[in-house]
Write an enzyme that holds these catalytic residues in place. Structure first.
Site, PDB file in Angstrom:
ATOM      1  N   TYR A 139      13.036   4.829 -30.143  1.00 63.07           N
ATOM      2  CA  TYR A 139      14.464   4.583 -29.939  1.00 63.07           C
ATOM      3  C   TYR A 139      14.637   3.231 -29.265  1.00 63.07           C
ATOM      4  O   TYR A 139      14.306   3.059 -28.097  1.00 63.07           O
ATOM      5  CB  TYR A 139      15.052   5.718 -29.106  1.00 63.07           C
ATOM      6  CG  TYR A 139      16.533   5.642 -28.799  1.00 63.07           C
ATOM      7  CD1 TYR A 139      17.366   4.661 -29.316  1.00 63.07           C
ATOM      8  CD2 TYR A 139      17.115   6.598 -27.968  1.00 63.07           C
ATOM      9  CE1 TYR A 139      18.711   4.612 -29.014  1.00 63.07           C
ATOM     10  CE2 TYR A 139      18.470   6.573 -27.666  1.00 63.07           C
ATOM     11  CZ  TYR A 139      19.253   5.576 -28.181  1.00 63.07           C
ATOM     12  OH  TYR A 139      20.602   5.541 -27.877  1.00 63.07           O
ATOM     13  N   LYS A 167      14.649   4.543 -34.516  1.00 60.30           N
ATOM     14  CA  LYS A 167      16.100   4.389 -34.509  1.00 60.30           C
ATOM     15  C   LYS A 167      16.410   3.045 -33.854  1.00 60.30           C
ATOM     16  O   LYS A 167      15.972   2.778 -32.728  1.00 60.30           O
ATOM     17  CB  LYS A 167      16.751   5.516 -33.706  1.00 60.30           C
ATOM     18  CG  LYS A 167      18.246   5.305 -33.439  1.00 60.30           C
ATOM     19  CD  LYS A 167      18.757   6.268 -32.389  1.00 60.30           C
ATOM     20  CE  LYS A 167      20.200   5.969 -32.023  1.00 60.30           C
ATOM     21  NZ  LYS A 167      20.690   6.810 -30.905  1.00 60.30           N
TER      22      LYS A 167
END
Length: 301
Positions: A139, A167
């Site tokens: 992330y 992500k």
């Protein structure tokens, strides 16, 4: 790894954490929000993310929230658990707890506050991956953490069996594009963390998005993905463009606060964000209300 990439796709809402007036977790409304999102057809649910205020929850609260979500989802879609902490030791502990509770995927945000080198970030993720059996989604959100996962580091980590995706919430499309380009020979999923870039992520070879706006307009966000899959690109673009007016409201405050306030305005008792991140100017409140009213007349939900 191929099975994991098939898992990490679509529209995954980083579900908000409903709270009572005393800032305790509202378990009843959390279950209601899970049901609401599942009914809208989302492809996963992500508790303990940024929109879920994972940054301000205690360890016990995180365990409670994840337990409730896993129980309510009942295997209908994958449950992503936000388990990134500042230290590697804490991250491993929370990741193992999430695995034991029944999460399907781990979303591990970069360590924050202190600056980390790319070698330190790589070693951090390597250690976490070794400590669990679940697929891990890296992330990247440098505006919040102060640390960026460079494309070369993502490429390096993509060779680890259970590091299955990333992500990107940098807002820099080229950065996300490099994630896709550098991992195209791996079975690796790249998700957009910026709601405005979800369709473009899909067109570039990504697999979807972790979409905060899906807490407000879940059906609309699901249609971006489903129309793309159906080859209906003009419709997908229409659904993608539908959230522009709402995202323009982010100028009035913390996006997490704006999203949660909007869900409250829709009639769900989710409460405010935990203090001190809970205030929006009256101008911002009116702007959000205006957008919600306009979208209601257009059947955007």
């Amino acid at each position: 790894m191929s099975e994991w990439k098939k898992l990490i796709k679509g529209i995954i809402p980083p579900i908000i954490t409903p709270m009572n007036e005393d800032e305790s977790v509202n378990e009843t409304e959390l279950r209601n929000q899970v049901k609401r999102l599942l009914k809208a057809g989302v492809h996963g649910i992500f508790p303990l993310g940024t929109n879920g205020e994972g940054y301000i929850l205690s360890e016990k609260e995180k365990e409670l929230i994840l337990t409730v979500v896993v129980d309510e989802v009942k295997g209908q879609v994958p449950v992503y658990a936000g388990t990134g902490c500042i230290s590697t030791k804490e991250t491993i502990k929370l990741s193992q707890t999430a695995q034991a509770i029944g999460a399907d995927v781990l979303s591990v945000i970069t360590p924050s506050f202190a600056q980390a080198s790319q070698e330190e970030l790589a070693e951090h993720y390597e250690a976490v991956a070794k400590a669990v059996k679940l697929p891990i989604v890296l992330y990247n959100i440098p505006a919040r953490t102060g640390n960026t996962i460079a494309p070369a580091t993502v490429e390096r980590l993509s060779h680890i069996d259970n590091i299955a995706g990333a992500k990107d919430s940098s807002g820099n499309f080229d950065h996300m594009l490099q994630y896709i380009e550098r991992t195209k020979d791996e079975d690796f999923a790249v998700l957009s963390g910026n709601d405005s870039l979800i369709l473009w992520n899909l067109l570039a070879g990504g697999t979807g998005g972790i979409a905060g706006c899906a807490n407000v307009f879940p059906e609309n966000m699901v249609k971006v993905y489903e129309c793309f899959l159906a080859g209906e690109l003009e419709k997908a673009r229409e659904y993608q463009d539908n959230i522009r007016s709402f995202r323009n409201c982010f100028q009035y405050g913390n996006p997490n606060t704006i999203v949660k306030m909007a869900v409250e305005m829709l009639g769900y008792p989710v409460g405010k964000c935990r203090k001190p991140f809970c205030r929006i100017s009256e101008e911002g409140v009116q702007a959000v209300r205006k957008v919600l009213d306009e979208n209601k007349t257009k059947n955007i939900c």
